[in-house]
Design an enzyme around this catalytic site. Structure first.
Site, PDB file in Angstrom:
ATOM      1  N   THR A 194     -10.107  -5.939   6.280  1.00 38.64           N
ATOM      2  CA  THR A 194      -9.425  -5.944   4.975  1.00 38.64           C
ATOM      3  C   THR A 194      -8.753  -7.292   4.721  1.00 38.64           C
ATOM      4  O   THR A 194      -7.804  -7.378   3.953  1.00 38.64           O
ATOM      5  CB  THR A 194      -8.363  -4.826   4.927  1.00 38.64           C
ATOM      6  OG1 THR A 194      -7.510  -4.969   6.072  1.00 38.64           O
ATOM      7  CG2 THR A 194      -8.989  -3.452   4.908  1.00 38.64           C
ATOM      8  N   LYS A 246      -0.147  -2.561  -5.672  1.00 38.06           N
ATOM      9  CA  LYS A 246      -1.275  -2.160  -4.825  1.00 38.06           C
ATOM     10  C   LYS A 246      -0.826  -1.246  -3.688  1.00 38.06           C
ATOM     11  O   LYS A 246       0.212  -1.475  -3.081  1.00 38.06           O
ATOM     12  CB  LYS A 246      -1.939  -3.417  -4.231  1.00 38.06           C
ATOM     13  CG  LYS A 246      -2.508  -4.349  -5.267  1.00 38.06           C
ATOM     14  CD  LYS A 246      -2.981  -5.655  -4.657  1.00 38.06           C
ATOM     15  CE  LYS A 246      -1.870  -6.512  -4.154  1.00 38.06           C
ATOM     16  NZ  LYS A 246      -2.279  -7.892  -3.796  1.00 38.06           N
ATOM     17  N   GLY A 290      -8.126 -10.514   2.952  1.00 37.92           N
ATOM     18  CA  GLY A 290      -8.445 -11.061   1.629  1.00 37.92           C
ATOM     19  C   GLY A 290      -8.663 -10.029   0.539  1.00 37.92           C
ATOM     20  O   GLY A 290      -9.154 -10.361  -0.545  1.00 37.92           O
ATOM     21  N   THR A 291      -8.267  -8.789   0.799  1.00 37.45           N
ATOM     22  CA  THR A 291      -8.481  -7.750  -0.230  1.00 37.45           C
ATOM     23  C   THR A 291      -7.661  -8.036  -1.498  1.00 37.45           C
ATOM     24  O   THR A 291      -8.146  -7.856  -2.613  1.00 37.45           O
ATOM     25  CB  THR A 291      -8.096  -6.355   0.306  1.00 37.45           C
ATOM     26  OG1 THR A 291      -6.806  -6.439   0.913  1.00 37.45           O
ATOM     27  CG2 THR A 291      -9.100  -5.843   1.315  1.00 37.45           C
ATOM     28  N   GLY A 292      -6.410  -8.488  -1.300  1.00 41.22           N
ATOM     29  CA  GLY A 292      -5.544  -8.754  -2.451  1.00 41.22           C
ATOM     30  C   GLY A 292      -6.047  -9.950  -3.255  1.00 41.22           C
ATOM     31  O   GLY A 292      -6.036  -9.933  -4.492  1.00 41.22           O
ATOM     32  N   CYS A 293      -6.504 -10.993  -2.542  1.00 48.21           N
ATOM     33  CA  CYS A 293      -7.046 -12.194  -3.211  1.00 48.21           C
ATOM     34  C   CYS A 293      -8.264 -11.789  -4.037  1.00 48.21           C
ATOM     35  O   CYS A 293      -8.426 -12.199  -5.195  1.00 48.21           O
ATOM     36  CB  CYS A 293      -7.476 -13.234  -2.184  1.00 48.21           C
ATOM     37  SG  CYS A 293      -6.184 -13.702  -1.036  1.00 48.21           S
TER      38      CYS A 293
HETATM   39  N1  LIG Z   1      -8.662   0.572   3.716  1.00 47.74           N
HETATM   40  C1  LIG Z   1      -8.802   0.496   2.381  1.00 47.74           C
HETATM   41  N2  LIG Z   1      -9.677   1.300   1.736  1.00 47.74           N
HETATM   42  C2  LIG Z   1      -9.844   1.227   0.395  1.00 47.74           C
HETATM   43  N3  LIG Z   1      -9.147   0.380  -0.398  1.00 47.74           N
HETATM   44  C3  LIG Z   1      -8.244  -0.433   0.177  1.00 47.74           C
HETATM   45  C4  LIG Z   1      -8.015  -0.429   1.590  1.00 47.74           C
HETATM   46  N4  LIG Z   1      -7.061  -1.377   1.868  1.00 47.74           N
HETATM   47  C5  LIG Z   1      -6.727  -1.935   0.699  1.00 47.74           C
HETATM   48  N5  LIG Z   1      -7.403  -1.365  -0.328  1.00 47.74           N
HETATM   49  C6  LIG Z   1      -7.342  -1.745  -1.741  1.00 47.74           C
HETATM   50  O1  LIG Z   1      -7.533  -3.155  -1.783  1.00 47.74           O
HETATM   51  C7  LIG Z   1      -6.734  -3.733  -2.806  1.00 47.74           C
HETATM   52  C8  LIG Z   1      -5.787  -4.783  -2.188  1.00 47.74           C
HETATM   53  O2  LIG Z   1      -4.683  -4.098  -1.641  1.00 47.74           O
HETATM   54  P1  LIG Z   1      -3.744  -4.591  -0.474  1.00 47.74           P
HETATM   55  O3  LIG Z   1      -2.511  -3.773  -0.586  1.00 47.74           O
HETATM   56  O4  LIG Z   1      -4.491  -4.548   0.811  1.00 47.74           O
HETATM   57  O5  LIG Z   1      -3.503  -6.105  -0.881  1.00 47.74           O
HETATM   58  P2  LIG Z   1      -2.858  -7.309  -0.080  1.00 47.74           P
HETATM   59  O6  LIG Z   1      -1.937  -6.808   0.967  1.00 47.74           O
HETATM   60  O7  LIG Z   1      -2.288  -8.216  -1.089  1.00 47.74           O
HETATM   61  O8  LIG Z   1      -4.131  -7.974   0.616  1.00 47.74           O
HETATM   62  P3  LIG Z   1      -4.249  -9.407   1.409  1.00 47.74           P
HETATM   63  O9  LIG Z   1      -2.860  -9.933   1.623  1.00 47.74           O
HETATM   64  O10 LIG Z   1      -4.976  -9.137   2.687  1.00 47.74           O
HETATM   65  O11 LIG Z   1      -5.080 -10.274   0.535  1.00 47.74           O
HETATM   66  C9  LIG Z   1      -6.014  -2.575  -3.474  1.00 47.74           C
HETATM   67  O12 LIG Z   1      -6.780  -2.119  -4.587  1.00 47.74           O
HETATM   68  C10 LIG Z   1      -5.971  -1.524  -2.381  1.00 47.74           C
HETATM   69  O13 LIG Z   1      -5.811  -0.230  -2.899  1.00 47.74           O
HETATM   70  C1  LIG Z   2      -4.592 -18.954   1.997  1.00 55.04           C
HETATM   71  C2  LIG Z   2      -4.312 -17.491   1.953  1.00 55.04           C
HETATM   72  N1  LIG Z   2      -3.985 -16.934   0.761  1.00 55.04           N
HETATM   73  C3  LIG Z   2      -3.743 -15.609   0.687  1.00 55.04           C
HETATM   74  C4  LIG Z   2      -3.834 -14.804   1.805  1.00 55.04           C
HETATM   75  C5  LIG Z   2      -3.598 -13.311   1.651  1.00 55.04           C
HETATM   76  O1  LIG Z   2      -2.837 -12.748   2.567  1.00 55.04           O
HETATM   77  C6  LIG Z   2      -4.174 -15.429   3.036  1.00 55.04           C
HETATM   78  N2  LIG Z   2      -4.285 -14.717   4.194  1.00 55.04           N
HETATM   79  N3  LIG Z   2      -4.407 -16.763   3.072  1.00 55.04           N
END
Ligand SMILES: Nc1ncnc2c1ncn2[C@@H]1O[C@H](COP(=O)(O)OP(=O)(O)OP(=O)(O)O)[C@@H](O)[C@H]1O
Ligand SMILES: Cc1ncc(CO)c(N)n1
Length: 265
Positions: A204, A173, A206-209
Site C-alpha cells: 500500500t 481517507k 503510495g496509495t494516498g499519492c
Molecule cells: N488495504 C486497503 N484496501 C483497500 N483500500 C485501501 C487499503 N488501504 C488504503 N486504501 C484506500 O487507499 C486510499 C488511500 O488511503 P490511505 O489512508 O492509505 O492514504 P495515505 O495514508 O495518505 O497513503 P500513503 O501515505 O501511503 O500515500 C483510500 O481511498 C483508502 O481507503
Molecule cells: C516523496 C513521498 N511523498 C509522499 C509519500 C506518501 O507517504 C512518500 N512516502 N514519499
C-alpha cells in the site's frame, strides 16, 4: 491533450511521490508535469534521507511550467518545510489554477516525517484555503483538526474543522482505520461515504499519492469533483488489488492494469 502538474517529493523507490503521480496521470491519459520539492532516498522499507529543494528552485519550476503550458489541474503532495509551503502558495496565487488537489503529506507508511513539525501551521494558513479538495488520512486529519478521532462523529467534526480553515471540500481517507477503508467526503454541506473493502496486502505504498493524483487527472479530464473522487476511489482500489510484491516492505500499487485493460495485454 489535458495536462496535470504535481508539486511533490521524489521517491527513489518509485512507489509514492512524484513517481506515483506521473504514473497515475499517464494511466488516465493526462500529460503529467512535475515540480520537485524534495528528494527522498526511499524504498519500500524506509526513508533514509531527505534533501529539501530551495524555495527559489521550487518557485522557478512552477513559473517555468505555467508561463509556457496550460495546466488543467494541480496536485500538491510532500512539501517538506514551512518556507516551501509559503512559496508554493505565493506562486500559485499568481497563476490561480482552477483545481488544486492538496494531499497534506506528513508521515510516510514507513513512519518517517516528510513535513517538518513546525510547518503544519503554514499548511493550514496558506495552502488549505486555496484547495479545491484536501485529502488527509486519519492521522493527518487529527493533526489538522486538533481533535482525536475515535468515532464517526469525530470524523464529521474533523471534516468541518478542516473546511472552516478554508478548503472547499475534504476527502478524509480511511486507509488507516481498523476496519474497511471507507473514505468520507464533505463538501461544506453534505457528507458522502465512499465505501471500500479492505484488501489484505502489505503493498500500500503510495496509495494516498495515487488517489489524489487520480482525482487531479479526472478533474483535468473535465469531471466534476464528485465523479472525480468516485472514479479515483475505483482506480486506487483496483491498483491495490493488483499491486506488486516489489521490495521487502510496503510494495507499490499497480498503474499498469489500465494499459493492460485497454491493450488487452
Ligand atoms: N488495504 C486497503 N484496501 C483497500 N483500500 C485501501 C487499503 N488501504 C488504503 N486504501 C484506500 O487507499 C486510499 C488511500 O488511503 P490511505 O489512508 O492509505 O492514504 P495515505 O495514508 O495518505 O497513503 P500513503 O501515505 O501511503 O500515500 C483510500 O481511498 C483508502 O481507503
Ligand atoms: C516523496 C513521498 N511523498 C509522499 C509519500 C506518501 O507517504 C512518500 N512516502 N514519499
Amino acid at each position: 491533450m489535458k495536462t496535470a502538474l504535481t508539486i511533490a517529493g521524489s521517491d527513489s523507490g518509485g512507489g509514492a511521490g512524484i513517481q506515483a503521480d506521473l504514473k497515475t496521470f499517464s494511466a488516465h491519459h493526462v500529460f503529467g508535469m512535475s515540480v520537485i520539492t524534495a528528494v527522498t532516498a526511499q524504498n519500500t522499507v524506509e526513508v533514509r534521507s531527505i534533501q529539501t529543494m530551495s524555495k527559489e528552485i521550487i518557485r522557478d519550476q512552477i513559473s517555468a511550467v505555467f508561463d509556457d503550458i496550460e495546466v488543467h489541474a494541480v496536485k500538491i503532495g510532500m512539501l517538506g518545510s514551512a518556507e516551501n509551503i509559503e512559496m508554493v502558495a505565493k506562486t500559485l496565487h499568481t497563476y490561480k489554477p482552477q483545481h488544486i488537489i492538496l494531499d497534506p503529506v506528513m508521515i510516510s507508511k514507513s513512519g518517517d516525517h516528510l513535513l517538518e513539525i513546525d510547518a503544519v501551521e503554514a499548511l493550514k494558513k496558506h495552502l488549505i484555503p486555496m484547495a479545491t479538495i484536501v485529502t488527509p488520512n486519519l492521522p493527518e486529519a487529527e493533526t489538522l483538526s486538533g481533535i482525536t478521532i475515535q468515532s464517526k462523529q469525530d470524523l464529521y467534526e474533523a471534516c468541518q474543522i478542516i473546511e472552516q480553515l478554508g478548503a472547499k471540500a475534504i476527502l478524509l481517507k480511511g486507509g488507516h482505520s481498523a476496519g474497511d477503508p471507507n473514505d468520507l467526503y464533505y463538501d461544506g454541506a453534505n457528507y458522502t461515504w465512499l465505501r471500500g473493502e479492505r484488501i489484505l496486502t502489505k503493498n500500500t505504498h503510495g496509495t494516498g499519492c495515487t488517489l489524489s493524483s487520480a482525482i487531479a487527472a479526472n478533474m483535468a479530464n473535465g469531471l466534476g469533483i464528485e465523479d472525480a473522487i468516485y472514479h479515483a476511489k475505483e482506480y486506487i482500489t483496483k491498483a491495490i488489488c493488483e499491486s506488486f510484491a516489489i521490495g521487502k516492505g510496503h510494495g507499490p500499487v499497480n498503474h499498469f492494469y489500465r494499459f493492460q485493460e485497454v491493450h488487452q495485454l
